[in-house]
Scaffold this motif. Sequence first.
Motif, PDB file in Angstrom:
ATOM      1  N   LEU A  21       0.820  -1.208   0.000  1.00 32.40           N
ATOM      2  CA  LEU A  21       0.000   0.000   0.000  1.00 32.40           C
ATOM      3  C   LEU A  21       0.856   1.261   0.000  1.00 32.40           C
ATOM      4  CD1 LEU A  21      -2.833  -1.008   2.500  1.00 32.40           C
ATOM      5  CD2 LEU A  21      -3.066  -0.598   0.024  1.00 32.40           C
ATOM      6  N   ALA A  22       1.925   1.243   0.811  1.00 29.44           N
ATOM      7  CA  ALA A  22       2.811   2.406   0.880  1.00 29.44           C
ATOM      8  C   ALA A  22       3.487   2.657  -0.465  1.00 29.44           C
ATOM      9  CB  ALA A  22       3.862   2.197   1.968  1.00 29.44           C
ATOM     10  N   LEU A  23       3.951   1.588  -1.119  1.00 25.05           N
ATOM     11  CA  LEU A  23       4.591   1.732  -2.421  1.00 25.05           C
ATOM     12  C   LEU A  23       3.605   2.249  -3.466  1.00 25.05           C
ATOM     13  CD1 LEU A  23       6.669  -1.586  -2.430  1.00 25.05           C
ATOM     14  CD2 LEU A  23       7.621   0.723  -2.422  1.00 25.05           C
ATOM     15  N   GLU A  24       2.392   1.728  -3.429  1.00 25.86           N
ATOM     16  CA  GLU A  24       1.383   2.159  -4.400  1.00 25.86           C
ATOM     17  C   GLU A  24       0.987   3.611  -4.169  1.00 25.86           C
ATOM     18  OE1 GLU A  24      -0.667  -2.179  -5.381  1.00 25.86           O
ATOM     19  OE2 GLU A  24      -1.555  -0.873  -3.854  1.00 25.86           O
ATOM     20  N   ARG A  25       0.927   4.027  -2.904  1.00 24.06           N
ATOM     21  CA  ARG A  25       0.636   5.440  -2.616  1.00 24.06           C
ATOM     22  C   ARG A  25       1.737   6.347  -3.159  1.00 24.06           C
ATOM     23  NH1 ARG A  25      -1.171   3.646   2.557  1.00 24.06           N
ATOM     24  NH2 ARG A  25       0.862   4.189   3.431  1.00 24.06           N
ATOM     25  N   ASP A  26       2.946   5.800  -3.244  1.00 20.27           N
ATOM     26  CA  ASP A  26       4.073   6.585  -3.749  1.00 20.27           C
ATOM     27  C   ASP A  26       4.200   6.507  -5.265  1.00 20.27           C
ATOM     28  OD1 ASP A  26       5.879   8.285  -2.285  1.00 20.27           O
ATOM     29  OD2 ASP A  26       7.535   7.128  -3.123  1.00 20.27           O
ATOM     30  N   GLY A  27       3.242   5.845  -5.904  1.00 17.31           N
ATOM     31  CA  GLY A  27       3.200   5.842  -7.364  1.00 17.31           C
ATOM     32  C   GLY A  27       3.760   4.613  -8.053  1.00 17.31           C
ATOM     33  N   PHE A  28       4.151   3.600  -7.276  1.00 21.99           N
ATOM     34  CA  PHE A  28       4.696   2.390  -7.873  1.00 21.99           C
ATOM     35  C   PHE A  28       3.579   1.400  -8.208  1.00 21.99           C
ATOM     36  CE2 PHE A  28       8.168   3.964  -5.165  1.00 21.99           C
ATOM     37  CZ  PHE A  28       9.206   4.015  -6.092  1.00 21.99           C
ATOM     38  N   VAL A  29       3.812   0.586  -9.219  1.00 23.14           N
ATOM     39  CA  VAL A  29       2.958  -0.552  -9.520  1.00 23.14           C
ATOM     40  C   VAL A  29       3.626  -1.759  -8.870  1.00 23.14           C
ATOM     41  CG1 VAL A  29       2.041  -2.062 -11.317  1.00 23.14           C
ATOM     42  CG2 VAL A  29       2.124   0.410 -11.683  1.00 23.14           C
ATOM     43  N   VAL A  30       2.879  -2.493  -8.031  1.00 25.44           N
ATOM     44  CA  VAL A  30       3.495  -3.528  -7.194  1.00 25.44           C
ATOM     45  C   VAL A  30       2.905  -4.900  -7.473  1.00 25.44           C
ATOM     46  CG1 VAL A  30       4.008  -4.258  -4.833  1.00 25.44           C
ATOM     47  CG2 VAL A  30       3.872  -1.816  -5.381  1.00 25.44           C
ATOM     48  N   THR A  31       3.802  -5.863  -7.685  1.00 18.40           N
ATOM     49  CA  THR A  31       3.434  -7.271  -7.681  1.00 18.40           C
ATOM     50  C   THR A  31       3.985  -7.849  -6.386  1.00 18.40           C
ATOM     51  OG1 THR A  31       3.494  -7.481 -10.097  1.00 18.40           O
ATOM     52  CG2 THR A  31       3.702  -9.509  -8.809  1.00 18.40           C
ATOM     53  N   ALA A  32       3.111  -8.204  -5.455  1.00 20.06           N
ATOM     54  CA  ALA A  32       3.530  -8.684  -4.142  1.00 20.06           C
ATOM     55  C   ALA A  32       3.212 -10.166  -4.025  1.00 20.06           C
ATOM     56  CB  ALA A  32       2.817  -7.904  -3.036  1.00 20.06           C
ATOM     57  N   VAL A  33       4.238 -10.956  -3.694  1.00 18.51           N
ATOM     58  CA  VAL A  33       4.068 -12.407  -3.591  1.00 18.51           C
ATOM     59  C   VAL A  33       4.704 -12.906  -2.301  1.00 18.51           C
ATOM     60  CG1 VAL A  33       3.935 -12.789  -6.070  1.00 18.51           C
ATOM     61  CG2 VAL A  33       6.150 -12.792  -4.954  1.00 18.51           C
ATOM     62  N   PRO A  34       4.211 -14.060  -1.766  1.00 18.70           N
ATOM     63  CA  PRO A  34       4.681 -14.529  -0.465  1.00 18.70           C
ATOM     64  C   PRO A  34       5.824 -15.533  -0.492  1.00 18.70           C
ATOM     65  CG  PRO A  34       2.718 -15.736  -1.069  1.00 18.70           C
ATOM     66  CD  PRO A  34       2.980 -14.763  -2.182  1.00 18.70           C
ATOM     67  N   ASP A  35       6.193 -16.046  -1.675  1.00 24.47           N
ATOM     68  CA  ASP A  35       7.264 -17.043  -1.672  1.00 24.47           C
ATOM     69  C   ASP A  35       8.160 -16.886  -2.903  1.00 24.47           C
ATOM     70  OD1 ASP A  35       6.727 -19.345  -3.806  1.00 24.47           O
ATOM     71  OD2 ASP A  35       4.789 -18.795  -2.956  1.00 24.47           O
ATOM     72  N   GLY A  36       9.365 -17.451  -2.794  1.00 26.07           N
ATOM     73  CA  GLY A  36      10.377 -17.254  -3.811  1.00 26.07           C
ATOM     74  C   GLY A  36      10.090 -17.931  -5.132  1.00 26.07           C
ATOM     75  N   LEU A  37       9.490 -19.118  -5.108  1.00 28.57           N
ATOM     76  CA  LEU A  37       9.212 -19.826  -6.359  1.00 28.57           C
ATOM     77  C   LEU A  37       8.187 -19.078  -7.202  1.00 28.57           C
ATOM     78  CD1 LEU A  37       9.147 -23.534  -5.126  1.00 28.57           C
ATOM     79  CD2 LEU A  37      10.890 -22.422  -6.551  1.00 28.57           C
ATOM     80  N   GLU A  38       7.124 -18.593  -6.541  1.00 25.48           N
ATOM     81  CA  GLU A  38       6.135 -17.796  -7.274  1.00 25.48           C
ATOM     82  C   GLU A  38       6.759 -16.507  -7.777  1.00 25.48           C
ATOM     83  OE1 GLU A  38       1.828 -15.536  -6.694  1.00 25.48           O
ATOM     84  OE2 GLU A  38       2.604 -16.832  -5.104  1.00 25.48           O
ATOM     85  N   ALA A  39       7.641 -15.918  -6.966  1.00 25.07           N
ATOM     86  CA  ALA A  39       8.296 -14.675  -7.363  1.00 25.07           C
ATOM     87  C   ALA A  39       9.121 -14.874  -8.632  1.00 25.07           C
ATOM     88  CB  ALA A  39       9.183 -14.175  -6.232  1.00 25.07           C
ATOM     89  N   LEU A  40       9.831 -16.002  -8.732  1.00 24.58           N
ATOM     90  CA  LEU A  40      10.637 -16.259  -9.925  1.00 24.58           C
ATOM     91  C   LEU A  40       9.742 -16.403 -11.156  1.00 24.58           C
ATOM     92  CD1 LEU A  40      13.466 -16.705 -11.035  1.00 24.58           C
ATOM     93  CD2 LEU A  40      13.215 -19.143 -10.533  1.00 24.58           C
TER      94      LEU A  40
END
Length: 236
Positions: A21-40
């Motif tokens: 939320l903080a990043l998005e308020r600052d104008g960033f588009v965020v993909t947030a994921v909980p684990d490393g395999l999904e992140a890759l």
Amino acid sequence: MAETHVLFVEDDDVIREATQLALERDGFVVTAVPDGLEALERFRATPPDIALLDVMVPGMDGVSLCRRIRDESTVPVIMLSARADSIDVVLGLEAGADDYVTKPFDGAVLMARIRAVLRRFDNAGGGFGGASADGDGAGDDGEPLRFGDLEVDTEGMEVRKGGAPVSLTPTEMRLLLEFSSAPGTVLSRDRLLERVWDYGWGGDTRVVDVHVQRLRAKIGQDRLETVRGFGYKLKG
């Protein structure tokens, strides 16, 4: 101007959602994921402009994920660690991270670090007003700077060693350019933090030391000399 896409990997739901939320308020588009395999998978599907990787995440830990990302891309990476543990910090930097932030972090500090890393990445594509001071070096005529078998093209932003191209991350390139602007001059860690990492408020000199070691591995161990108690200098 295109929006900046951030890949954020954090397994703590509260931290992940609040930071997103903080990043998005600052104008960033965020993909947030909980684990490393999904992140890759997400990284490969939609390459981000910058990656924020928590060290301790399931599936694939942040350090291993950073190595995988660095094998495929020079995208900026900031590691997030729940503790200022030397092992966590050094492992993350050795894996190819550009910087790190210790949790719990202040939102303003995280934003400042992100923007500083992005500036380094953007500026690595521009020119550089340095000139070599040794006999082989180039002047201001656009010719590459030469230090023994090392050649630094500050206009094309390319580096060659013995005629072979050397692949550097944007942070490594900025570090080499800083040394190339003053060959033979000892540059302190504090100066390098300020000029390369944009740390106007000081910072952890381990960031400098690990990046110097990474740079040495690519351009030659004897090209950057340690001046104990003062810093480093580029040998001509």
